[in-house]
Design a protein around this motif. Sequence first.
Motif, PDB file in Angstrom:
ATOM      1  N   LEU A 153      54.772 -33.004   6.195  1.00  0.00           N
ATOM      2  CA  LEU A 153      55.192 -31.711   5.666  1.00  0.00           C
ATOM      3  C   LEU A 153      56.444 -31.275   6.415  1.00  0.00           C
ATOM      4  O   LEU A 153      56.397 -31.041   7.624  1.00  0.00           O
ATOM      5  N   PRO A 154      57.571 -31.140   5.733  1.00  0.00           N
ATOM      6  CA  PRO A 154      58.824 -30.860   6.434  1.00  0.00           C
ATOM      7  C   PRO A 154      58.931 -29.412   6.911  1.00  0.00           C
ATOM      8  O   PRO A 154      58.562 -28.475   6.194  1.00  0.00           O
ATOM      9  N   ALA A 155      59.409 -29.256   8.134  1.00  0.00           N
ATOM     10  CA  ALA A 155      59.708 -27.923   8.679  1.00  0.00           C
ATOM     11  C   ALA A 155      60.932 -27.366   7.966  1.00  0.00           C
ATOM     12  O   ALA A 155      61.771 -28.117   7.472  1.00  0.00           O
ATOM     13  N   PRO A 156      61.119 -26.060   7.886  1.00  0.00           N
ATOM     14  CA  PRO A 156      60.268 -25.033   8.510  1.00  0.00           C
ATOM     15  C   PRO A 156      59.164 -24.485   7.605  1.00  0.00           C
ATOM     16  O   PRO A 156      58.360 -23.695   8.055  1.00  0.00           O
ATOM     17  N   ASP A 157      59.138 -24.919   6.319  1.00  0.00           N
ATOM     18  CA  ASP A 157      58.173 -24.320   5.386  1.00  0.00           C
ATOM     19  C   ASP A 157      56.829 -25.042   5.377  1.00  0.00           C
ATOM     20  O   ASP A 157      55.807 -24.444   5.042  1.00  0.00           O
ATOM     21  N   THR A 185      50.649 -25.056  11.874  1.00  0.00           N
ATOM     22  CA  THR A 185      51.844 -24.402  11.342  1.00  0.00           C
ATOM     23  C   THR A 185      51.631 -22.948  10.941  1.00  0.00           C
ATOM     24  O   THR A 185      52.598 -22.247  10.635  1.00  0.00           O
ATOM     25  N   ALA A 186      50.370 -22.480  10.869  1.00  0.00           N
ATOM     26  CA  ALA A 186      50.053 -21.097  10.499  1.00  0.00           C
ATOM     27  C   ALA A 186      50.496 -20.772   9.076  1.00  0.00           C
ATOM     28  O   ALA A 186      50.798 -19.628   8.754  1.00  0.00           O
ATOM     29  N   THR A 187      50.510 -21.798   8.201  1.00  0.00           N
ATOM     30  CA  THR A 187      50.801 -21.598   6.779  1.00  0.00           C
ATOM     31  C   THR A 187      49.497 -21.582   5.992  1.00  0.00           C
ATOM     32  O   THR A 187      48.433 -21.959   6.495  1.00  0.00           O
ATOM     33  N   VAL A 188      49.576 -21.135   4.731  1.00  0.00           N
ATOM     34  CA  VAL A 188      48.404 -21.103   3.861  1.00  0.00           C
ATOM     35  C   VAL A 188      48.761 -21.689   2.500  1.00  0.00           C
ATOM     36  O   VAL A 188      49.898 -21.602   2.042  1.00  0.00           O
ATOM     37  N   PHE A 189      47.770 -22.297   1.863  1.00  0.00           N
ATOM     38  CA  PHE A 189      47.932 -22.773   0.495  1.00  0.00           C
ATOM     39  C   PHE A 189      48.050 -21.587  -0.459  1.00  0.00           C
ATOM     40  O   PHE A 189      47.327 -20.594  -0.336  1.00  0.00           O
ATOM     41  N   SER A 190      48.929 -21.717  -1.425  1.00  0.00           N
ATOM     42  CA  SER A 190      49.013 -20.761  -2.530  1.00  0.00           C
ATOM     43  C   SER A 190      48.009 -21.162  -3.609  1.00  0.00           C
ATOM     44  O   SER A 190      47.416 -22.254  -3.575  1.00  0.00           O
ATOM     45  N   THR A 328      45.915 -17.801  10.919  1.00  0.00           N
ATOM     46  CA  THR A 328      45.413 -18.428  12.145  1.00  0.00           C
ATOM     47  C   THR A 328      45.708 -17.543  13.350  1.00  0.00           C
ATOM     48  O   THR A 328      46.050 -16.366  13.200  1.00  0.00           O
ATOM     49  N   TYR A 329      45.604 -18.111  14.567  1.00  0.00           N
ATOM     50  CA  TYR A 329      46.074 -17.392  15.757  1.00  0.00           C
ATOM     51  C   TYR A 329      47.109 -18.212  16.511  1.00  0.00           C
ATOM     52  O   TYR A 329      47.158 -18.211  17.721  1.00  0.00           O
ATOM     53  N   PHE A 330      47.984 -18.859  15.708  1.00  0.00           N
ATOM     54  CA  PHE A 330      49.039 -19.686  16.275  1.00  0.00           C
ATOM     55  C   PHE A 330      50.418 -19.203  15.841  1.00  0.00           C
ATOM     56  O   PHE A 330      50.590 -18.654  14.747  1.00  0.00           O
ATOM     57  N   GLN A 331      51.385 -19.445  16.725  1.00  0.00           N
ATOM     58  CA  GLN A 331      52.773 -19.078  16.482  1.00  0.00           C
ATOM     59  C   GLN A 331      53.653 -20.260  16.850  1.00  0.00           C
ATOM     60  O   GLN A 331      53.627 -20.729  17.986  1.00  0.00           O
ATOM     61  N   LEU A 332      54.423 -20.775  15.873  1.00  0.00           N
ATOM     62  CA  LEU A 332      55.377 -21.837  16.162  1.00  0.00           C
ATOM     63  C   LEU A 332      56.699 -21.230  16.600  1.00  0.00           C
ATOM     64  O   LEU A 332      57.108 -20.156  16.134  1.00  0.00           O
ATOM     65  N   ALA A 333      57.373 -21.955  17.505  1.00  0.00           N
ATOM     66  CA  ALA A 333      58.667 -21.495  18.004  1.00  0.00           C
ATOM     67  C   ALA A 333      59.612 -22.677  18.133  1.00  0.00           C
ATOM     68  O   ALA A 333      59.233 -23.748  18.633  1.00  0.00           O
ATOM     69  N   ASP A 334      60.828 -22.479  17.671  1.00  0.00           N
ATOM     70  CA  ASP A 334      61.900 -23.465  17.810  1.00  0.00           C
ATOM     71  C   ASP A 334      62.660 -23.129  19.089  1.00  0.00           C
ATOM     72  O   ASP A 334      63.191 -22.024  19.242  1.00  0.00           O
ATOM     73  N   TYR A 335      62.702 -24.098  20.034  1.00  0.00           N
ATOM     74  CA  TYR A 335      63.343 -23.850  21.328  1.00  0.00           C
ATOM     75  C   TYR A 335      64.703 -24.530  21.450  1.00  0.00           C
ATOM     76  O   TYR A 335      65.261 -24.638  22.545  1.00  0.00           O
ATOM     77  N   SER A 336      65.269 -24.987  20.311  1.00  0.00           N
ATOM     78  CA  SER A 336      66.500 -25.784  20.359  1.00  0.00           C
ATOM     79  C   SER A 336      67.686 -25.008  20.919  1.00  0.00           C
ATOM     80  O   SER A 336      68.662 -25.607  21.385  1.00  0.00           O
ATOM     81  N   ALA A 337      67.634 -23.673  20.902  1.00  0.00           N
ATOM     82  CA  ALA A 337      68.718 -22.884  21.506  1.00  0.00           C
ATOM     83  C   ALA A 337      68.653 -22.918  23.033  1.00  0.00           C
ATOM     84  O   ALA A 337      69.612 -22.531  23.706  1.00  0.00           O
ATOM     85  N   ILE A 338      67.537 -23.388  23.577  1.00  0.00           N
ATOM     86  CA  ILE A 338      67.359 -23.436  25.029  1.00  0.00           C
ATOM     87  C   ILE A 338      67.713 -24.794  25.595  1.00  0.00           C
ATOM     88  O   ILE A 338      68.391 -24.911  26.626  1.00  0.00           O
ATOM     89  N   THR A 339      67.276 -25.864  24.908  1.00  0.00           N
ATOM     90  CA  THR A 339      67.493 -27.218  25.412  1.00  0.00           C
ATOM     91  C   THR A 339      67.286 -28.219  24.284  1.00  0.00           C
ATOM     92  O   THR A 339      66.648 -27.902  23.267  1.00  0.00           O
TER      93      THR A 339
END
Length: 395
Positions: A153-157, A185-190, A328-339
Amino acid sequence: MIAFKLFLAIFSEHMALHSKLPKLGSSIFSQMSQLAAEQQAINLSQGFPDFSPDKYLLQRLSYHSQHGANQYAPMPGILPLRQQISELVKRCYRRNISPDSDITVTSGATEALFVAIQALVQPGDEVIVFDPAYDSYAPAVQLAGGSTVHLSLPAPDFRVNWQQVAAAISPRTKLIIVNSPHNPTATVFSDADWQALQQLVCQHGLYCLSDEVYEHMVFDGAAQLSAHCYPALAERSFIVSSFGKTFHVTGWKLGYCIAPPALSTEFRKIHQYVTFSSFTPAQHAITDMLAMHPEKVSDLAAFYRQKRDLFVSALAGSRLQLLPSAATYFQLADYSAITDMPDVEFCRWLAIEHKVAAIPLSVFYCVPTEARLIRFCFAKTPATLNQAAEVLCQL
């Protein structure tokens, strides 16, 4: 003497243990929690709360353990609990299910997932899995003699391409495993996703294993959809749920599986030789909880939405790019601006150098991606979330 040594060498080689899961070690969740403990880091990695469950639930556990509920429960689970589960499914999804033939209480959702796979998958069968995926699916399929077909499943969706799924179905395909709301990913099926899944399952005579352990944590007014809502799909599905997630008691390891009678019969044949029955006083306590405090289920989404919003707000000043968390109780984060550090390396660095533990997303893939994404768990107290966010905002 030489002949004896040769015999020993041949005998030792013959008796050597050949692992059924040679590529597996301890899970990334265990590794990161251990690292967090060693480093005294704030643990936002493994998905468990750092706060106490409801006092009423604990009181009922104590009551039942002190009043004789300490021996084996019936193999499918105590009948009052199965009756409460039936009522819960009716309230949430308007589906009538039999407490006698359709519901089996298990030692956590992971046992239910494992047993469902063993009940269904035969040697040579193929099972479609969507990556990123919970790490127990593939080993269970392998132990059953099947093989997994991984669709990424491709990010970010992280949306499913159902045409790709249709193309992946072969004469050997037996089962499709889905997980909505989705970890990590904290996504849900439609509704369209569920309809597409139902069509493929019915068209090709397949089965579905629907992992719905976060079913009551859907945010922002979105519909709480389930395999229960699609009758033709439900008739060919094992639907797995978790009291540990719903009532903040992951250590009690209590879940359940709902399936039509023919599937439940096969499920119970294996369940009885895996655990036979599950934690008896907890079954009684949760029965009471469901009967006396149904609002603890219906209010769960608002409870965790508040925690999500607090965490997101606290990270507003960070360089992390937060992806939408719809459930869910999850949060994804992209850290590419850091390293540009790979995610596994970044998570180790974050835990060791900055004392915050997270989970790298790549470990949820059969073929790891190069996306710079990590998963945080926000099932924590406000103090824990604010303390972690303060550190993360300084990166």
